[in-house]
Design a protein around this motif. Structure first.
Motif, PDB file in Angstrom:
ATOM      1  N   ALA A  29     -14.276   4.177  39.963  1.00 13.28           N
ATOM      2  CA  ALA A  29     -12.917   3.846  39.539  1.00 13.28           C
ATOM      3  C   ALA A  29     -12.826   2.471  38.881  1.00 13.28           C
ATOM      4  N   ARG A  30     -13.774   1.606  39.161  1.00 15.18           N
ATOM      5  CA  ARG A  30     -13.748   0.264  38.578  1.00 15.18           C
ATOM      6  C   ARG A  30     -14.274   0.241  37.152  1.00 15.18           C
ATOM      7  N   GLY A  31     -14.965   1.298  36.741  1.00 17.53           N
ATOM      8  CA  GLY A  31     -15.436   1.385  35.367  1.00 17.53           C
ATOM      9  C   GLY A  31     -16.579   0.462  35.015  1.00 17.53           C
ATOM     10  N   ASN A  32     -17.317  -0.002  36.007  1.00 18.38           N
ATOM     11  CA  ASN A  32     -18.454  -0.893  35.764  1.00 18.38           C
ATOM     12  C   ASN A  32     -19.755  -0.104  35.737  1.00 18.38           C
ATOM     13  N   ASP A  33     -19.777   0.960  34.973  1.00 19.50           N
ATOM     14  CA  ASP A  33     -20.947   1.830  34.925  1.00 19.50           C
ATOM     15  C   ASP A  33     -22.122   1.109  34.270  1.00 19.50           C
ATOM     16  N   VAL A  34     -23.317   1.282  34.852  1.00 14.84           N
ATOM     17  CA  VAL A  34     -24.522   0.675  34.287  1.00 14.84           C
ATOM     18  C   VAL A  34     -25.534   1.727  33.849  1.00 14.84           C
ATOM     19  N   GLU A  35     -25.473   2.905  34.422  1.00 16.27           N
ATOM     20  CA  GLU A  35     -26.424   3.969  34.091  1.00 16.27           C
ATOM     21  C   GLU A  35     -25.978   4.713  32.832  1.00 16.27           C
ATOM     22  N   ASP A  36     -26.918   4.973  31.929  1.00 16.88           N
ATOM     23  CA  ASP A  36     -26.590   5.686  30.689  1.00 16.88           C
ATOM     24  C   ASP A  36     -26.039   7.080  30.952  1.00 16.88           C
ATOM     25  N   THR A  37     -26.563   7.756  31.972  1.00 21.56           N
ATOM     26  CA  THR A  37     -26.075   9.106  32.282  1.00 21.56           C
ATOM     27  C   THR A  37     -24.607   9.072  32.705  1.00 21.56           C
ATOM     28  N   THR A  38     -24.221   8.045  33.437  1.00 16.88           N
ATOM     29  CA  THR A  38     -22.829   7.910  33.860  1.00 16.88           C
ATOM     30  C   THR A  38     -21.935   7.611  32.669  1.00 16.88           C
ATOM     31  N   LYS A  39     -22.381   6.730  31.802  1.00 15.26           N
ATOM     32  CA  LYS A  39     -21.594   6.395  30.608  1.00 15.26           C
ATOM     33  C   LYS A  39     -21.393   7.615  29.721  1.00 15.26           C
ATOM     34  N   GLU A  40     -22.432   8.420  29.566  1.00  9.96           N
ATOM     35  CA  GLU A  40     -22.329   9.637  28.765  1.00  9.96           C
ATOM     36  C   GLU A  40     -21.335  10.614  29.381  1.00  9.96           C
ATOM     37  N   TRP A  41     -21.414  10.782  30.694  1.00 14.80           N
ATOM     38  CA  TRP A  41     -20.491  11.666  31.415  1.00 14.80           C
ATOM     39  C   TRP A  41     -19.052  11.176  31.237  1.00 14.80           C
ATOM     40  N   ALA A  42     -18.831   9.868  31.389  1.00 22.38           N
ATOM     41  CA  ALA A  42     -17.483   9.313  31.304  1.00 22.38           C
ATOM     42  C   ALA A  42     -16.879   9.505  29.914  1.00 22.38           C
TER      43      ALA A  42
END
Length: 69
Positions: A29-42
């Motif tokens: 929920a904080r939007g501090n994604d560091v993993e590329d897979t998470t960023k792609e999903w988001a």
């Protein structure tokens, strides 16, 4: 709410998508994604706008009220 030509919808099979659960150091929920897979999903997931959520609740409340009569 988006309807007709305003909506761009992609269906995905969740059995074929690697969901980024628990591989981030911070809460999603904080939007501090560091993993590329998470960023792609988001990038592919869109949350409804607050006004759409409120309109949905209002419609639900109206339906529940009309059922009591």
């Amino acid at each position: 709410m988006a309807t007709g030509d305003d909506a761009d919808v992609d269906l995905i099979d969740l059995t074929e998508v690697a969901l980024p659960f628990l591989d981030e150091p911070d809460m999603p929920a904080r939007g501090n994604d560091v993993e590329d897979t998470t960023k792609e999903w988001a990038r592919g997931v869109v949350e409804p706008h607050r006004s759409e959520i409120e309109a949905g609740f209002a419609a639900l409340q109206a339906a529940l009220r009309s059922g009591r009569d």
